[in-house]
Every structure is written in C-alpha cells, then in structure tokens.
Design an enzyme around this catalytic site. Structure first.
Site, PDB file in Angstrom:
ATOM      1  N   ASP A  92      -1.641  -2.043  -4.243  1.00 59.79           N
ATOM      2  CA  ASP A  92      -2.815  -2.399  -3.394  1.00 59.79           C
ATOM      3  C   ASP A  92      -3.681  -0.868  -3.675  1.00 59.79           C
ATOM      4  O   ASP A  92      -3.000   0.102  -3.432  1.00 59.79           O
ATOM      5  CB  ASP A  92      -2.980  -2.583  -2.081  1.00 59.79           C
ATOM      6  CG  ASP A  92      -2.539  -4.166  -2.080  1.00 59.79           C
ATOM      7  OD1 ASP A  92      -2.611  -4.833  -3.032  1.00 59.79           O
ATOM      8  OD2 ASP A  92      -2.531  -4.534  -0.982  1.00 59.79           O
ATOM      9  N   MET A  93      -4.791  -0.979  -3.961  1.00 59.04           N
ATOM     10  CA  MET A  93      -5.736   0.069  -3.896  1.00 59.04           C
ATOM     11  C   MET A  93      -6.424   0.512  -2.590  1.00 59.04           C
ATOM     12  O   MET A  93      -6.858  -0.709  -2.001  1.00 59.04           O
ATOM     13  CB  MET A  93      -6.835   0.295  -5.112  1.00 59.04           C
ATOM     14  CG  MET A  93      -7.748   1.324  -5.126  1.00 59.04           C
ATOM     15  SD  MET A  93      -6.407   2.861  -5.869  1.00 59.04           S
ATOM     16  CE  MET A  93      -5.784   2.503  -7.248  1.00 59.04           C
ATOM     17  N   LYS A 131       0.870  -1.349  -0.069  1.00 59.44           N
ATOM     18  CA  LYS A 131      -0.032  -0.104   0.212  1.00 59.44           C
ATOM     19  C   LYS A 131       0.906   1.306   0.027  1.00 59.44           C
ATOM     20  O   LYS A 131       1.751   1.257   0.756  1.00 59.44           O
ATOM     21  CB  LYS A 131      -0.851  -0.118   1.332  1.00 59.44           C
ATOM     22  CG  LYS A 131      -2.147  -0.945   1.216  1.00 59.44           C
ATOM     23  CD  LYS A 131      -2.947  -0.951   2.230  1.00 59.44           C
ATOM     24  CE  LYS A 131      -4.125  -1.808   2.179  1.00 59.44           C
ATOM     25  NZ  LYS A 131      -3.553  -3.396   2.107  1.00 59.44           N
ATOM     26  N   LYS A 149     -14.082  -5.937  -6.242  1.00 55.69           N
ATOM     27  CA  LYS A 149     -15.196  -5.134  -6.066  1.00 55.69           C
ATOM     28  C   LYS A 149     -14.893  -3.830  -5.128  1.00 55.69           C
ATOM     29  O   LYS A 149     -15.319  -2.837  -5.524  1.00 55.69           O
ATOM     30  CB  LYS A 149     -16.215  -6.014  -5.315  1.00 55.69           C
ATOM     31  CG  LYS A 149     -16.642  -7.246  -6.007  1.00 55.69           C
ATOM     32  CD  LYS A 149     -17.820  -8.079  -5.273  1.00 55.69           C
ATOM     33  CE  LYS A 149     -18.149  -9.290  -6.286  1.00 55.69           C
ATOM     34  NZ  LYS A 149     -19.180 -10.211  -5.790  1.00 55.69           N
ATOM     35  N   GLY A 150     -14.131  -4.098  -4.122  1.00 58.62           N
ATOM     36  CA  GLY A 150     -13.772  -3.091  -3.239  1.00 58.62           C
ATOM     37  C   GLY A 150     -14.342  -3.080  -1.787  1.00 58.62           C
ATOM     38  O   GLY A 150     -15.217  -3.889  -1.640  1.00 58.62           O
ATOM     39  N   ALA A 151     -13.270  -2.790  -0.775  1.00 58.73           N
ATOM     40  CA  ALA A 151     -13.526  -3.206   0.639  1.00 58.73           C
ATOM     41  C   ALA A 151     -13.671  -1.976   1.478  1.00 58.73           C
ATOM     42  O   ALA A 151     -13.841  -2.302   2.889  1.00 58.73           O
ATOM     43  CB  ALA A 151     -12.718  -4.103   0.973  1.00 58.73           C
ATOM     44  N   GLN A 153     -11.028  -0.955  -8.650  1.00 60.05           N
ATOM     45  CA  GLN A 153     -12.323  -1.305  -7.750  1.00 60.05           C
ATOM     46  C   GLN A 153     -13.465  -1.146  -8.542  1.00 60.05           C
ATOM     47  O   GLN A 153     -13.861  -0.106  -8.838  1.00 60.05           O
ATOM     48  CB  GLN A 153     -12.192  -0.790  -6.553  1.00 60.05           C
ATOM     49  CG  GLN A 153     -10.972  -0.857  -5.459  1.00 60.05           C
ATOM     50  CD  GLN A 153     -10.795   0.231  -4.604  1.00 60.05           C
ATOM     51  OE1 GLN A 153     -10.898   1.461  -4.964  1.00 60.05           O
ATOM     52  NE2 GLN A 153     -10.238  -0.260  -3.461  1.00 60.05           N
ATOM     53  N   ARG A 156      -5.330  -5.928 -11.225  1.00 59.58           N
ATOM     54  CA  ARG A 156      -5.983  -6.871 -10.108  1.00 59.58           C
ATOM     55  C   ARG A 156      -7.424  -6.124 -10.031  1.00 59.58           C
ATOM     56  O   ARG A 156      -7.536  -5.263  -9.616  1.00 59.58           O
ATOM     57  CB  ARG A 156      -5.610  -7.242  -8.896  1.00 59.58           C
ATOM     58  CG  ARG A 156      -6.246  -7.957  -7.900  1.00 59.58           C
ATOM     59  CD  ARG A 156      -5.757  -7.760  -6.390  1.00 59.58           C
ATOM     60  NE  ARG A 156      -4.426  -8.130  -6.173  1.00 59.58           N
ATOM     61  CZ  ARG A 156      -3.599  -7.715  -5.518  1.00 59.58           C
ATOM     62  NH1 ARG A 156      -4.091  -6.504  -4.588  1.00 59.58           N
ATOM     63  NH2 ARG A 156      -2.415  -8.020  -5.443  1.00 59.58           N
ATOM     64  N   ARG A 182     -11.911  -5.439   7.510  1.00 57.76           N
ATOM     65  CA  ARG A 182     -12.640  -5.180   6.147  1.00 57.76           C
ATOM     66  C   ARG A 182     -13.003  -6.663   5.898  1.00 57.76           C
ATOM     67  O   ARG A 182     -13.832  -6.733   4.801  1.00 57.76           O
ATOM     68  CB  ARG A 182     -11.369  -4.570   5.423  1.00 57.76           C
ATOM     69  CG  ARG A 182     -11.531  -2.977   5.902  1.00 57.76           C
ATOM     70  CD  ARG A 182     -10.908  -2.270   4.701  1.00 57.76           C
ATOM     71  NE  ARG A 182      -9.304  -2.746   4.608  1.00 57.76           N
ATOM     72  CZ  ARG A 182      -8.420  -2.094   5.289  1.00 57.76           C
ATOM     73  NH1 ARG A 182      -8.750  -1.052   6.116  1.00 57.76           N
ATOM     74  NH2 ARG A 182      -7.171  -2.567   4.991  1.00 57.76           N
TER      75      ARG A 182
END
Length: 305
Positions: free
Chosen positions: A132-133, A98, A185-187, A161, A182, A286
């Site tokens: 990572d997003m 991150k 969906k998103g968290a 995402q 990658r 999460r």
C-alpha cells in the site's frame, strides 16, 4: 463545505488520543460496516461469502507507523500466518500491507528483511502481495523498495496515487519492471506543493495513469468507486482491445456493493479490499474524509443496537 469535511476527518485520523479511545472501545460507530473484524479469523467468513458472490479479495492487517522493531516483526508474522490461512482455506485472496507497519520508519534493512520473509511465504502459495502507498514523504522509498524486491519476487504489487504530481514519472520509472499497479486517487492530506488540490485534476490524472499503464501492457487494478472512472476504463479497454485478464476493479469492503455485483455479472474481475485488526481508527477516518456519504455508516453505527 466538502473540503472542510475532508480536512476535518483527515485531522482526526492522526489524533493519537482518539486512536487510543477507538482501540479501547472496539470497532463501533459504523466501523464494523467497512472493517472485517479484529482478527483474520473474524474476516474468514466474510471472505468466503465474497468469494461465493464471485468477488476476489485482498486483506490488510490494519496498523501503521510502527516504531518498535519487535512489533514490526510481529506484524510480519501476522502477514505470514494470514497467507498460510488463505492457502489452507482455499480462499481467493491476496494480501496488502503498509511498509511503516514492517519498520520503514526504523530501518530500511529491517523492512526489507520483514517483507522478504512475507514474500517467500506468498511465493510458495502463489499469492500476490501489494505494498500500500502511504503519504508522499514515504512514496520515493516505498517505490525504491518495490523495484528492488520485484526483481526477485514477481508476485509483488504496489500503489500509485493520482493526486501526486510525481505519479506520471513514477509510472515511467517502473515501466521496465513489469509492474502490477493499483491506481488510486489518494487519501492522505498533502501539501499543494506535491499534490493536486482540485478534484478534476486528480480525476483526469487517474484516467491518464490508467491509460498509460494499460497501454504499456501491465496489469492494472483500477481502485475507484467513481462511476466515471469505471466507465472510462471499460470504454478504454473496448477501444484498444485490452483483454479483461489485464485489469480488475478494486473497491472497499462495504462500499458500492451493488456496483461490485453488477461488474461481476458483466464479466469483469472485481477485488474487495478488506481490512481487519484493532487499529481501524485511522483507516476509518480516511474513508470518511474521502466520501461524505460514508458518514452515514458512522451515524447508523452510533444509534444502532
């Protein structure tokens, strides 16, 4: 009820008091079921077993929102040492990280300096690094940094995402840099001003992004535990004669283990996202928010001896 549960765990993920409590008492309450230990050394036997079972891995040293330059450099050093250990141990693993752990909230120059050092080491050992997003407020700057460094380091990937409205346009903007993406969906908890709130819309957009990136000819990591998303990807690849070398499935450590094995037996590449480190609390919360069934891990951890 599911929405209430999700909001509750997302709220807990940002609670600093509980985060300090979690660090003090270690990876209990079921977290050890989805986290590979507090150090990379602890994670090595898990990686070896996953590799033995035919699974690829990406490791993530947990921690985000670093506000101290010295700590950001320490985080970069940890990534570099991890890459060296992956190479020396012959492990089939990539690295995820991150940008806030490398100083994104301190200075753009600092995060680029730290990330460049990591990428130089990764390039030396032919190891892919994926950014990572994080939440939507950091999405634009993350993708800008990705584009800037991807020109120099082809072994760099990032995440898009599907719950964000902007993601379709982001794929268009990234198209010319041959992105390794990658798709998830998103968290994070997001405002309806920037993200879809309906699950069906998030799922439909994920399918759209998968199709778009694959048909654009780019390598795609489909990160989902959803049977419908997995089956959609398999059918899409079959319909358009997309080679299996162009995509992989990614799933979290400790989740959908049988599906992971089944996909490997069918000849698909499957990569397990294996986090490690003391800062496991926010990640764990999460995961509980994403899928109510994950709460069973926590309950089992609390009452097991």
């Amino acid at each position: 009820m599911e929405a209430i549960s999700k909001n509750f765990f997302l709220y807990l993920s940002n609670n600093k008091l509980l985060d300090r409590f979690a660090k003090r008492f270690g990876a209990k309450f079921g977290a050890d079921k989805i986290v590979g230990g507090e150090t990379f050394t602890h994670a090595i036997p898990i990686i070896q077993q996953l590799n033995h079972d035919g699974l690829e891995v990406t490791v993530d040293h947990l921690g985000e929102f670093v506000d101290c330059e010295e700590e950001s450099r320490d985080r970069a050093g940890e990534c570099i040492r991890t890459i060296q250990q992956i190479a020396s141990g012959g492990l089939r693993s990539e690295v995820s990280l991150k940008l806030t752990s490398l100083g994104l909230d301190i200075s753009r120059d600092l995060v680029i300096e730290n990330l460049s050092l990591i990428l130089k080491e990764a390039e030396k050992h032919e190891i892919t690094v994926t950014i990572d997003m994080e939440d939507s407020s950091r999405c634009g700057e993350t993708l800008d940094i990705y584009r800037e460094l991807k020109e120099k380091y082809p072994n760099l990937g990032t995440v898009v995402q599907s719950y964000l409205y902007r993601s379709d346009e982001d794929l268009d903007a990234l198209n010319d840099c041959d992105p390794y993406l990658r798709l998830v969906k998103g968290a994070y908890k997001e405002s309806p001003k920037v993200a879809f709130s309906e699950k069906k819309l998030v799922d439909d957009n994920l399918k759209h992004l998968i199709k778009k990136n694959l048909l654009n000819g780019h390598y795609t990591a489909v990160a989902s535990h959803d049977d419908r998303i997995v089956e959609y990807t398999k059918a899409l690849a079959e319909e358009h004669s997309i080679p299996r070398e162009q995509f992989e499935f990614q799933m979290l450590y400790g989740m959908r283990n049988q599906m992971q094995k089944d996909l490997v037996e069918e000849g698909y590449k499957v990569r397990v996202y294996l986090p490690y480190g003391e800062d496991w609390y926010g990640y764990f919360m999460r995961r509980l928010a994403e899928r109510p069934a994950n709460i069973a891990f926590a309950v089992k951890g609390i009452f097991s001896k």
